[in-house]
Write a protein that holds these residues in place. Structure first.
Motif, PDB file in Angstrom:
ATOM      1  N   SER A  37      -1.603  10.042   0.678  1.00 18.81           N
ATOM      2  CA  SER A  37      -0.082   9.794   0.890  1.00 18.81           C
ATOM      3  C   SER A  37       0.470   8.696  -0.351  1.00 18.81           C
ATOM      4  O   SER A  37      -0.346   7.734  -0.630  1.00 18.81           O
ATOM      5  CB  SER A  37       0.313   9.199   2.126  1.00 18.81           C
ATOM      6  OG  SER A  37       1.627   8.874   2.122  1.00 18.81           O
ATOM      7  N   ASP A  38       1.572   9.011  -0.795  1.00 16.20           N
ATOM      8  CA  ASP A  38       2.093   8.032  -1.646  1.00 16.20           C
ATOM      9  C   ASP A  38       2.106   6.637  -1.214  1.00 16.20           C
ATOM     10  O   ASP A  38       1.806   5.564  -1.398  1.00 16.20           O
ATOM     11  CB  ASP A  38       3.186   8.461  -2.270  1.00 16.20           C
ATOM     12  CG  ASP A  38       3.461   9.391  -3.345  1.00 16.20           C
ATOM     13  OD1 ASP A  38       2.352   9.564  -3.845  1.00 16.20           O
ATOM     14  OD2 ASP A  38       4.335  10.312  -3.171  1.00 16.20           O
ATOM     15  N   CYS A  39       2.821   6.463   0.199  1.00 17.47           N
ATOM     16  CA  CYS A  39       3.078   5.270   0.860  1.00 17.47           C
ATOM     17  C   CYS A  39       3.121   5.251   2.444  1.00 17.47           C
ATOM     18  O   CYS A  39       3.473   4.458   3.080  1.00 17.47           O
ATOM     19  CB  CYS A  39       4.437   4.609   0.265  1.00 17.47           C
ATOM     20  SG  CYS A  39       5.828   5.654   0.814  1.00 17.47           S
ATOM     21  N   LYS A  71      -1.179   5.421  -2.490  1.00 14.31           N
ATOM     22  CA  LYS A  71      -1.135   4.958  -3.913  1.00 14.31           C
ATOM     23  C   LYS A  71      -0.597   3.515  -3.904  1.00 14.31           C
ATOM     24  O   LYS A  71      -0.625   2.535  -4.756  1.00 14.31           O
ATOM     25  CB  LYS A  71      -0.089   5.819  -4.409  1.00 14.31           C
ATOM     26  CG  LYS A  71      -0.819   7.037  -5.117  1.00 14.31           C
ATOM     27  CD  LYS A  71       0.299   8.015  -5.916  1.00 14.31           C
ATOM     28  CE  LYS A  71      -0.524   9.232  -6.587  1.00 14.31           C
ATOM     29  NZ  LYS A  71       0.444  10.004  -7.316  1.00 14.31           N
ATOM     30  N   ASP A  72       0.662   3.524  -3.145  1.00 12.61           N
ATOM     31  CA  ASP A  72       1.464   2.101  -3.070  1.00 12.61           C
ATOM     32  C   ASP A  72       1.431   1.563  -1.672  1.00 12.61           C
ATOM     33  O   ASP A  72       2.060   2.086  -0.590  1.00 12.61           O
ATOM     34  CB  ASP A  72       2.829   2.595  -3.533  1.00 12.61           C
ATOM     35  CG  ASP A  72       3.878   1.260  -3.594  1.00 12.61           C
ATOM     36  OD1 ASP A  72       3.357   0.361  -3.559  1.00 12.61           O
ATOM     37  OD2 ASP A  72       5.014   1.507  -4.009  1.00 12.61           O
ATOM     38  N   CYS A 102      -5.692   7.285 -10.121  1.00  9.40           N
ATOM     39  CA  CYS A 102      -5.413   8.743  -9.911  1.00  9.40           C
ATOM     40  C   CYS A 102      -4.618   9.269 -11.112  1.00  9.40           C
ATOM     41  O   CYS A 102      -3.807   8.891 -11.403  1.00  9.40           O
ATOM     42  CB  CYS A 102      -4.362   8.608  -8.918  1.00  9.40           C
ATOM     43  SG  CYS A 102      -3.771  10.061  -7.927  1.00  9.40           S
ATOM     44  N   ASP A 104      -2.552  11.709 -13.003  1.00 13.39           N
ATOM     45  CA  ASP A 104      -0.959  12.029 -12.924  1.00 13.39           C
ATOM     46  C   ASP A 104      -0.956  13.581 -12.122  1.00 13.39           C
ATOM     47  O   ASP A 104       0.062  13.841 -11.337  1.00 13.39           O
ATOM     48  CB  ASP A 104      -0.239  12.100 -14.293  1.00 13.39           C
ATOM     49  CG  ASP A 104       0.163  10.739 -14.579  1.00 13.39           C
ATOM     50  OD1 ASP A 104       0.049   9.864 -13.724  1.00 13.39           O
ATOM     51  OD2 ASP A 104       0.368  10.848 -15.823  1.00 13.39           O
ATOM     52  N   ALA A 108      -0.184  13.921  -4.107  1.00  6.48           N
ATOM     53  CA  ALA A 108      -0.586  12.718  -3.245  1.00  6.48           C
ATOM     54  C   ALA A 108       0.217  12.878  -1.984  1.00  6.48           C
ATOM     55  O   ALA A 108       1.148  11.983  -2.049  1.00  6.48           O
ATOM     56  CB  ALA A 108      -0.505  11.504  -3.724  1.00  6.48           C
ATOM     57  N   ASN A 109       0.136  13.708  -1.301  1.00  7.02           N
ATOM     58  CA  ASN A 109       0.677  13.974  -0.001  1.00  7.02           C
ATOM     59  C   ASN A 109       0.404  15.139   0.855  1.00  7.02           C
ATOM     60  O   ASN A 109       0.850  16.159   0.786  1.00  7.02           O
ATOM     61  CB  ASN A 109       2.480  14.096  -0.101  1.00  7.02           C
ATOM     62  CG  ASN A 109       3.122  12.736  -0.527  1.00  7.02           C
ATOM     63  OD1 ASN A 109       3.004  11.868   0.347  1.00  7.02           O
ATOM     64  ND2 ASN A 109       3.756  12.667  -1.689  1.00  7.02           N
ATOM     65  N   ASN A 123       5.376  17.723  -3.534  1.00  5.46           N
ATOM     66  CA  ASN A 123       5.853  16.433  -3.913  1.00  5.46           C
ATOM     67  C   ASN A 123       6.998  15.886  -3.484  1.00  5.46           C
ATOM     68  O   ASN A 123       7.593  16.367  -2.638  1.00  5.46           O
ATOM     69  CB  ASN A 123       6.009  16.927  -5.675  1.00  5.46           C
ATOM     70  CG  ASN A 123       7.203  17.755  -6.020  1.00  5.46           C
ATOM     71  OD1 ASN A 123       8.151  17.521  -5.378  1.00  5.46           O
ATOM     72  ND2 ASN A 123       6.937  18.628  -6.766  1.00  5.46           N
ATOM     73  N   GLU A 124       7.331  14.482  -4.012  1.00  8.34           N
ATOM     74  CA  GLU A 124       8.378  14.046  -3.473  1.00  8.34           C
ATOM     75  C   GLU A 124       9.960  14.545  -3.616  1.00  8.34           C
ATOM     76  O   GLU A 124      10.596  14.481  -2.494  1.00  8.34           O
ATOM     77  CB  GLU A 124       8.508  12.517  -4.296  1.00  8.34           C
ATOM     78  CG  GLU A 124       7.499  11.702  -3.872  1.00  8.34           C
ATOM     79  CD  GLU A 124       7.582  10.478  -4.646  1.00  8.34           C
ATOM     80  OE1 GLU A 124       8.718  10.096  -4.891  1.00  8.34           O
ATOM     81  OE2 GLU A 124       6.646   9.727  -5.079  1.00  8.34           O
TER      82      GLU A 124
END
Length: 174
Positions: A37-39, A71-72, A102, A104, A108-109, A123-124
Protein backbone atom coordinates in the motif's frame (compact mmCIF):
# COMPACT_ATOMS: atom_id res chain seq x y z
CA UNK A 1 1.58 -9.13 -18.04
CA UNK A 2 -0.71 -11.53 -16.26
CA UNK A 3 -4.35 -10.54 -16.70
CA UNK A 4 -6.92 -11.00 -13.92
CA UNK A 5 -9.47 -13.79 -14.28
CA UNK A 6 -12.93 -12.58 -15.16
CA UNK A 7 -14.79 -15.41 -13.45
CA UNK A 8 -15.07 -14.81 -9.73
CA UNK A 9 -13.97 -11.20 -10.14
CA UNK A 10 -16.05 -8.62 -8.30
CA UNK A 11 -15.67 -4.89 -9.04
CA UNK A 12 -16.35 -2.38 -6.25
CA UNK A 13 -16.75 1.37 -6.59
CA UNK A 14 -17.82 2.85 -3.23
CA UNK A 15 -15.07 3.13 -0.60
CA UNK A 16 -17.28 1.71 2.19
CA UNK A 17 -18.01 -1.31 0.04
CA UNK A 18 -14.28 -1.70 -0.68
CA UNK A 19 -13.46 -1.92 3.03
CA UNK A 20 -16.21 -4.51 3.53
CA UNK A 21 -15.04 -6.57 0.56
CA UNK A 22 -11.43 -6.47 1.76
CA UNK A 23 -12.47 -7.72 5.19
CA UNK A 24 -14.52 -10.49 3.57
CA UNK A 25 -11.55 -11.62 1.49
CA UNK A 26 -9.16 -11.62 4.47
CA UNK A 27 -11.74 -13.60 6.45
CA UNK A 28 -10.83 -16.58 4.24
CA UNK A 29 -7.06 -16.32 4.87
CA UNK A 30 -5.37 -19.33 6.42
CA UNK A 31 -1.59 -18.69 6.30
CA UNK A 32 -0.37 -15.38 4.94
CA UNK A 33 -1.67 -11.97 4.00
CA UNK A 34 0.54 -9.59 2.03
CA UNK A 35 -0.44 -5.90 1.92
CA UNK A 36 1.27 -3.54 -0.51
CA UNK A 37 0.00 0.00 0.00
CA UNK A 38 1.03 3.58 -0.58
CA UNK A 39 0.12 4.65 2.97
CA UNK A 40 -2.48 2.27 4.50
CA UNK A 41 -5.29 4.73 3.87
CA UNK A 42 -7.74 4.79 6.79
CA UNK A 43 -10.77 4.53 4.49
CA UNK A 44 -9.65 1.07 3.45
CA UNK A 45 -7.38 -0.27 6.19
CA UNK A 46 -8.28 1.35 9.53
CA UNK A 47 -11.28 -0.81 10.46
CA UNK A 48 -11.86 -3.02 13.48
CA UNK A 49 -13.13 -5.92 11.35
CA UNK A 50 -10.03 -5.97 9.18
CA UNK A 51 -7.69 -5.64 12.17
CA UNK A 52 -9.52 -8.54 13.83
CA UNK A 53 -9.14 -10.76 10.78
CA UNK A 54 -5.46 -9.90 10.38
CA UNK A 55 -4.96 -10.67 14.07
CA UNK A 56 -6.66 -14.04 13.61
CA UNK A 57 -4.34 -14.94 10.72
CA UNK A 58 -1.23 -13.83 12.62
CA UNK A 59 -2.16 -15.88 15.70
CA UNK A 60 -2.96 -19.16 13.88
CA UNK A 61 0.53 -20.58 14.22
CA UNK A 62 4.24 -20.14 13.71
CA UNK A 63 4.01 -20.32 9.90
CA UNK A 64 1.25 -17.71 9.72
CA UNK A 65 1.94 -14.02 9.27
CA UNK A 66 0.87 -10.68 7.89
CA UNK A 67 3.43 -8.76 5.82
CA UNK A 68 2.82 -5.08 5.15
CA UNK A 69 4.86 -2.98 2.73
CA UNK A 70 4.22 0.75 2.57
CA UNK A 71 5.67 3.50 0.42
CA UNK A 72 5.00 6.39 2.79
CA UNK A 73 4.78 6.09 6.58
CA UNK A 74 4.04 9.77 7.30
CA UNK A 75 0.32 9.07 7.63
CA UNK A 76 1.02 6.47 10.31
CA UNK A 77 3.12 8.97 12.28
CA UNK A 78 0.25 11.47 12.46
CA UNK A 79 -2.58 9.43 13.93
CA UNK A 80 -3.50 6.18 15.60
CA UNK A 81 -4.16 3.35 13.16
CA UNK A 82 -5.49 -0.12 13.96
CA UNK A 83 -2.93 -1.82 11.71
CA UNK A 84 -0.11 0.06 13.45
CA UNK A 85 -1.44 -1.00 16.84
CA UNK A 86 -1.74 -4.60 15.63
CA UNK A 87 1.87 -4.51 14.45
CA UNK A 88 2.93 -3.28 17.88
CA UNK A 89 1.08 -6.07 19.70
CA UNK A 90 2.12 -8.87 17.33
CA UNK A 91 5.51 -7.62 16.19
CA UNK A 92 6.83 -11.07 15.25
CA UNK A 93 3.85 -12.06 13.08
CA UNK A 94 2.49 -8.72 11.81
CA UNK A 95 5.51 -7.33 10.02
CA UNK A 96 5.53 -3.71 8.81
CA UNK A 97 8.25 -2.48 6.48
CA UNK A 98 8.87 0.59 4.36
CA UNK A 99 10.02 0.42 0.78
CA UNK A 100 13.51 1.66 0.12
CA UNK A 101 13.22 0.91 -3.59
CA UNK A 102 10.20 0.68 -5.89
CA UNK A 103 10.16 1.03 -9.67
CA UNK A 104 7.58 3.54 -10.92
CA UNK A 105 5.72 0.90 -12.91
CA UNK A 106 4.98 -1.21 -9.80
CA UNK A 107 1.42 -0.86 -8.61
CA UNK A 108 1.17 -0.24 -4.89
CA UNK A 109 -2.28 -0.96 -3.60
CA UNK A 110 -3.17 -4.63 -3.32
CA UNK A 111 -3.73 -7.35 -0.77
CA UNK A 112 -2.79 -10.97 -1.45
CA UNK A 113 -4.42 -13.73 0.58
CA UNK A 114 -2.64 -17.08 0.66
CA UNK A 115 -2.10 -18.42 -2.88
CA UNK A 116 -5.31 -17.34 -4.57
CA UNK A 117 -7.09 -14.28 -3.17
CA UNK A 118 -6.46 -10.75 -4.38
CA UNK A 119 -7.87 -7.32 -3.60
CA UNK A 120 -6.56 -4.84 -6.15
CA UNK A 121 -6.83 -1.04 -6.43
CA UNK A 122 -5.39 -0.17 -9.87
CA UNK A 123 -4.02 3.26 -8.89
CA UNK A 124 -4.81 6.29 -6.76
CA UNK A 125 -6.89 7.96 -9.47
CA UNK A 126 -9.05 4.92 -10.20
CA UNK A 127 -11.67 4.48 -7.49
CA UNK A 128 -12.91 1.16 -8.92
CA UNK A 129 -11.15 -1.83 -7.45
CA UNK A 130 -11.73 -5.55 -7.74
CA UNK A 131 -11.30 -8.66 -5.70
CA UNK A 132 -11.25 -12.34 -6.48
CA UNK A 133 -11.01 -15.30 -4.12
CA UNK A 134 -9.34 -17.55 -6.70
CA UNK A 135 -6.95 -16.00 -9.21
CA UNK A 136 -3.81 -18.03 -8.63
CA UNK A 137 -1.92 -16.79 -11.71
CA UNK A 138 -2.38 -13.11 -10.82
CA UNK A 139 -1.59 -13.74 -7.14
CA UNK A 140 1.58 -15.61 -8.13
CA UNK A 141 2.65 -12.67 -10.32
CA UNK A 142 2.11 -10.10 -7.55
CA UNK A 143 3.59 -12.39 -4.87
CA UNK A 144 6.84 -12.51 -6.82
CA UNK A 145 6.81 -8.70 -7.07
CA UNK A 146 5.96 -8.34 -3.39
CA UNK A 147 8.61 -10.79 -2.21
CA UNK A 148 11.29 -9.08 -4.30
CA UNK A 149 10.41 -5.71 -2.76
CA UNK A 150 10.09 -7.24 0.71
CA UNK A 151 13.71 -8.35 0.58
CA UNK A 152 14.76 -4.83 -0.48
CA UNK A 153 12.72 -3.09 2.22
CA UNK A 154 13.54 -2.36 5.84
CA UNK A 155 11.82 -1.42 9.09
CA UNK A 156 11.09 2.30 9.06
CA UNK A 157 13.37 4.15 11.49
CA UNK A 158 10.84 7.00 11.62
CA UNK A 159 8.25 4.76 13.22
CA UNK A 160 8.18 3.75 16.81
CA UNK A 161 4.81 2.84 18.24
CA UNK A 162 3.63 4.17 21.56
CA UNK A 163 1.65 2.01 24.00
CA UNK A 164 -1.55 3.59 22.66
CA UNK A 165 -0.76 2.35 19.16
CA UNK A 166 0.04 5.78 17.74
CA UNK A 167 3.24 6.06 15.79
CA UNK A 168 5.64 8.78 16.80
CA UNK A 169 8.75 10.02 15.11
CA UNK A 170 11.91 8.39 16.35
CA UNK A 171 14.45 11.21 16.57
CA UNK A 172 17.28 8.94 17.67
CA UNK A 173 16.16 8.95 21.29
CA UNK A 174 15.08 5.33 21.43
Amino acid sequence: MVRPKSEGRVEIEASGDQAEALCELVRGAQHIVRIFSDCLSPQLFDHAGLAGELSRVARQGRACEVRILIKDSQFLTRRTHRIGALHQRLVSSVLLRKLTYCPDHYVANYVLVDDGGIFFVPNEDDKVCFWNRDDRALVKHYTEQFDDLWHRSSPDPELRFTPSGAAVANFGLA
